[in-house]
Design an enzyme around this catalytic site. Structure first.
Site, PDB file in Angstrom:
ATOM      1  N   CYS A  86       0.831  -1.207   0.000  1.00 41.97           N
ATOM      2  CA  CYS A  86       0.000   0.000   0.000  1.00 41.97           C
ATOM      3  C   CYS A  86       0.868   1.262   0.000  1.00 41.97           C
ATOM      4  CB  CYS A  86      -0.977  -0.040   1.169  1.00 41.97           C
ATOM      5  SG  CYS A  86      -2.319   1.140   0.995  1.00 41.97           S
ATOM      6  N   HIS A 203      -3.642  -5.459   1.082  1.00 37.72           N
ATOM      7  CA  HIS A 203      -2.939  -5.736   2.346  1.00 37.72           C
ATOM      8  C   HIS A 203      -2.975  -7.222   2.695  1.00 37.72           C
ATOM      9  CE1 HIS A 203      -2.363  -1.600   3.917  1.00 37.72           C
ATOM     10  NE2 HIS A 203      -3.418  -1.316   3.179  1.00 37.72           N
ATOM     11  N   GLU A 205      -1.396  -8.745   4.910  1.00 36.77           N
ATOM     12  CA  GLU A 205      -1.301  -8.938   6.370  1.00 36.77           C
ATOM     13  C   GLU A 205      -2.670  -8.820   7.047  1.00 36.77           C
ATOM     14  OE1 GLU A 205      -0.589  -6.247   4.793  1.00 36.77           O
ATOM     15  OE2 GLU A 205      -0.920  -4.440   5.986  1.00 36.77           O
TER      16      GLU A 205
END
Lengths: 229, 85
Positions: A86, A203, A205
């Site tokens: 990002c 993302h 994660e």
């Protein structure tokens, strides 16, 4: 495997990515303040998501000139794998480590939702635990995620197979409807020439633990551990 | 007495680069009744005060600032105007 996560003023996914790395590495990555001159010896450098410097001037533009970035660029150019998520992807384009730039989303909105991505290749350190053309679900959360590059650059990326992920529908087709932000060629993530640098807007994660509702992002971190151990 | 300079830096999007913000402004102006607008492009304007009296040196310095940080040369152009203050 040793990993370093660079922390900028305004980073807000640095801890999330550290949790994901810890889960697969079995140890914590080093958190490195952007004001430092040097990244400690690492097998992986992560530029995390967030809003470094409040997105002043252009997203990632100020962070691209933070003191630590000289060493990040040097290590990236010497082949140390770099993952930019990002805001980290925006920094990678601002430093020139990856081509192009992120424009404001075509609908002008901050987009925060799960999107589907097609894994374009699975022969890189970042994606070997995925299947080629696998459709995965990963959230995006950004205002400037609209990838832009000139036609020559886009052709070069296609010809050299440097597109990492494309926004796609459930069947893996990169359609206009599946493109959340107007990105050229539905590009969600990119590699450098040697596939040692990956920048992506979604993302991984944020969907790397069952308790978060999905684990499609986990394989990216597992791929890294498997290759870099 | 020392003289200083002020630089007026205009940063604009290159031709062909989509400008969704400019489009939204265009639409908003239309809905306010401002007709006859062909296009709106949004850019940035930056003022920089310099401790420099030599115009060509000042210009060279500002150009470097634009190329390195102020503009992203992939999508933006810059124009510099200098003023003695």
């Amino acid at each position: 495997m040793k990993a370093a996560v660079i922390v900028f003023p305004g980073s807000n996914c640095d801890r999330d990515v550290a949790v994901s790395l810890n889960a697969v590495m079995g140890s914590s990555p080093e958190m490195v303040w952007h004001g430092n001159a040097e990244v400690p010896k690492s097998d992986l450098i992560v530029l995390p998501g967030g809003f470094s410097y409040g997105d002043y001037l252009r997203s990632g533009a100020m962070a691209a000139h933070s003191p630590i970035m000289k060493d990040v660029i040097k290590k990236a150019n010497s082949g140390v794998p770099v993952l930019g998520i990002c805001n980290g992807f925006q920094m990678l384009t601002e430093t020139g480590l990856l081509p192009g730039v992120m424009l404001r989303n075509a609908n002008l909105k901050f987009i925060c939702k799960d999107v589907q991505l097609r894994v374009e290749r699975n022969d890189t350190v970042f994606t070997r635990r995925y299947k080629k053309d696998q459709v995965i679900t990963i959230p995006v959360a950004n205002h400037d995620g609209n990838y832009f590059a000139d036609e020559n650059t886009l052709a070069r990326l296609e010809d050299n197979n440097l597109i990492a992920f494309r926004y796609c529908d459930a069947d893996g087709h990169p359609t206009g409807e599946a493109n959340p932000n107007g990105s050229a060629r539905n590009i969600a993530g990119l590699y450098n020439e040697n596939c040692t640098i990956l920048g992506l807007m979604p993302h991984p994660e944020r969907l790397a633990d069952k308790q978060l509702g999905g684990i499609d992002g986990l394989a990216l971190f597992e791929s890294l551990v498997e290759t870099l151990h | 007495m020392d003289k200083n300079m002020k630089a007026h830096v205009k940063i604009t999007l290159k031709k062909g680069v989509l400008d969704p913000q400019g489009k939204a402004i265009h639409q908003a102006l239309g809905s306010l009744g401002f007709d006859g607008i062909d296009q709106v492009r949004q850019g940035k304007y930056i003022e920089i005060d310099l401790a420099e009296t030599d115009e060509s040196k000042a210009r060279a310095a500002i150009e470097k600032m634009c190329e390195k940080l102020l503009a992203n040369m992939v999508i933006e152009n810059y124009a510099i105007e200098l003023e003695q203050t």
